[in-house]
Design an enzyme around this catalytic site. Structure first.
Site, PDB file in Angstrom:
ATOM      1  N   ASP A   1      35.001  32.721  42.024  1.00 15.12           N
ATOM      2  CA  ASP A   1      34.486  34.088  42.174  1.00 15.12           C
ATOM      3  C   ASP A   1      33.011  33.852  42.469  1.00 15.12           C
ATOM      4  O   ASP A   1      32.245  33.493  41.571  1.00 15.12           O
ATOM      5  CB  ASP A   1      34.657  34.892  40.878  1.00 15.12           C
ATOM      6  N   HIS A   2      32.621  34.019  43.724  1.00 12.86           N
ATOM      7  CA  HIS A   2      31.294  33.501  44.093  1.00 12.86           C
ATOM      8  C   HIS A   2      30.151  34.221  43.387  1.00 12.86           C
ATOM      9  O   HIS A   2      29.048  33.707  43.311  1.00 12.86           O
ATOM     10  CB  HIS A   2      31.110  33.463  45.616  1.00 12.86           C
TER      11      HIS A   2
ATOM     12  N   HIS B   1      34.988  40.511  41.041  1.00 16.79           N
ATOM     13  CA  HIS B   1      33.527  40.390  40.887  1.00 16.79           C
ATOM     14  C   HIS B   1      32.967  41.276  39.782  1.00 16.79           C
ATOM     15  O   HIS B   1      32.232  40.820  38.910  1.00 16.79           O
ATOM     16  CB  HIS B   1      32.824  40.715  42.204  1.00 16.79           C
TER      17      HIS B   1
END
Ligand code: NAD
Length: 480
Positions: A178-179, A241
């Site tokens: 999950d960047h 996110h």
């Protein structure tokens, strides 16, 4: 100089957008930093019949925005190799295994493998099964699987995917990206909490009126209409996110900052999500879809390429989330994410109540943690930079430049993968809880026809998103 790591990376989807835009630049920065040096190789696999030379040219081109040192970029590219690959062809996996073994010998890579799925999600399971059946996993080194989003489209499909992956890779070998968890501000939240004990003491339902998490984008879907039609903002932004950002700020204080301790408290938090009853979805969640702007200059979502002209996909979501744990019971978490908002802005706003004065913090203080845009990595207290605000409850970081020159998210996440550190990745237990929550909203939405489009491009979204807060005397902190 960083400690050098050794590994053979196998990038499934090595000719794709993610690989070229994010992964190769991140690997190059690690090369410049000395973390990758002599003992690594990267195998890019994809359908097209590319030569190693052509692949290396594309890799060098992907670095042009970050460096102009041709010599260093060329030396880096010598570690890249290409293997044409069709996900369903067993022979291709055998060739891949042999190439990886040969490169492991050549670069003395310690039998370590990083399998990176930069490929469409529908292939994740097939690739993993072939890794097992064709015996790609090595002995004597580590085997780590990196998975991109989306991880399923609901709890049922995520469970199916997880089952197929876990037959090949146990949970401790899986790194779900999950960047946002790679972004500097999010990574620092634990340290900010740890180093500011009064702030930490105030971080609960007794002193917090509400917490707001916004991931706003000014762009529309651009050329990703086809993908977006299968997803929508709820699945694309909230399930992963926004939930993970909430996890960072709202989890209980972990016993230590190890992956195990952090995930324990995060899992507990998500397990306490109050899943909505169907009748509550309408009052607690708002969905929107962008129209043109007030001049008629922008394309409405339904006019975008590869989008159905009657599409009911949401490009905006606002919601009110609650947890039932001791720390947060009764505190609303307002979340929103939208396309074509007035600006790009990712932020967490913590709105304290009057009781916080008992701790010596001015009543009704707002603390904002700015995640994006890049020049906004900062902390604001009542809208003023935390150092200039001169309050004693947030003093850490002590240096204004602390957030400057932050590592790019993918660089930071690849460092963690090479170190075997799971702290900034999502675990299956967490995903099960967040999918369960999101499914309840989605199912109700799917049963009703929305009145779309319902907000103009360049605005803050549908009016109902404001009412969601106003009905309990609150308002959005970020309001253009
Ligand atoms: P892309 O379409 O640009 O690349 C896909 C790659 O898969 C290409 O290299 C293609 O050759 C390969 N491929 C397709 N079919 C194949 C087959 N049958 N056999 C072997 N290889 C095949 O996609 P992308 O944008 O790079 O996305 C890759 C993954 O990353 C997806 O899971 C996506 O959801 C995820 N992701 C991408 C981004 C991004 O910014 N691009 C961001 C977050 C997540």
């Amino acid at each position: 100089m960083a400690t050098e790591k050794s590994a053979v990376f196998i990038i499934f989807g090595g000719s794709g957008d993610l690989a070229h835009r994010k992964l190769y630049p991140a690997l190059y920065r690690l090369y410049q930093a000395g973390m990758l040096k002599d003992h690594f190789a990267v195998i890019g696999t994809a359908r097209r019949p590319w030569s190693d030379e052509y692949f290396r040219e594309t890799v060098i081109t992907s670095l042009e925005d970050i460096d102009d040192n041709k010599e260093e970029m060329t030396a880096f590219a010598q570690h890249f190799f290409y293997q044409s690959h069709n996900v369903n062809d067993s022979e291709h996996y055998i060739a891949l295994k042999e190439l990886a073994a040969k490169l492991d010998d050549k670069f003395d890579a310690g039998h370590n493998r990083v399998y990176y799925m930069a490929i469409a999600p529908r292939f994740f399971g097939t690739v993993a099964e072939h890794i097992k059946s064709e015996g790609l996993k090595t002995e004597g080194g580590y085997n780590r699987l990196v998975i991109e989003k989306p991880f399923g489209r609901d709890l049922a499909s995520a469970t199916e995917l997880n089952d197929s992956l876990s037959r090949v890779f146990p949970e401790d070998e899986v790194y779900r990206i999950d960047h946002y968890l790679g972004k500097k501000m999010i990574q620092e939240i634990s340290k900010i909490r740890l180093n500011n004990p009064k702030f930490e003491e105030a971080l609960n339902s007794k002193y917090v009126s509400n917490i707001q998490v916004t991931l706003g984008e000014s762009l529309g879907v651009e050329d990703r209409g086809g993908y977006y039609e299968t997803s929508g903002a709820l699945r694309d932004m909230i399930q992963n996110h926004i939930m993970q950002i909430i996890g960072s700020i709202a989890m209980d204080k972990p016993e230590e900052l190890s992956a195990e301790a952090v995930h324990k408290v995060k899992t507990d938090l998500f397990a306490s999500l109050k899943v909505l009853q169907p009748e509550d979805v309408k009052t607690e969640f708002v969905r929107g879809q962008y129209d043109t702007d007030n001049l008629g200059d922008q394309k409405a979502y339904r006019d975008e390429d590869n989008v159905d002209e009657n599409s009911n996909i949401e490009t905006y979501v606002a919601g009110r989330i609650e947890f039932s744990d001791d720390r947060w019971n009764g505190t609303p978490f307002y979340v929103r994410s939208g396309k074509r908002m007035p600006a790009k802005s990712s932020r967490i706003d913590i709105v304290f109540n009057e009781k916080v004065a008992d701790l010596g913090i001015k009543a009704n203080t707002t603390v904002s943690l700015l995640i994006e845009p890049e020049d906004g990595h900062s902390i604001l207290i009542n809208g003023i930079d935390y150092l200039e605000a001169n309050q004693d409850f947030i003093k850490f970081p002590e240096d204004k430049t602390y957030f400057d020159n932050a590592r790019e998210a993918y660089e930071s996440l690849i460092i963690d993968i090479l170190a075997g550190d799971h702290v900034h990745f999502t675990l299956w237990d967490e995903l099960q809880s967040t999918w369960k929550y999101i499914d309840a909203v989605r199912e109700q939405w799917d049963a009703e026809e929305p009145d779309f489009p319902n907000y103009l491009s360049g605005t803050m979204g549908p009016e109902a998103a404001d009412t969601l807060l106003e009905r309990e005397g609150n308002s959005w902190v970020w309001d253009d």
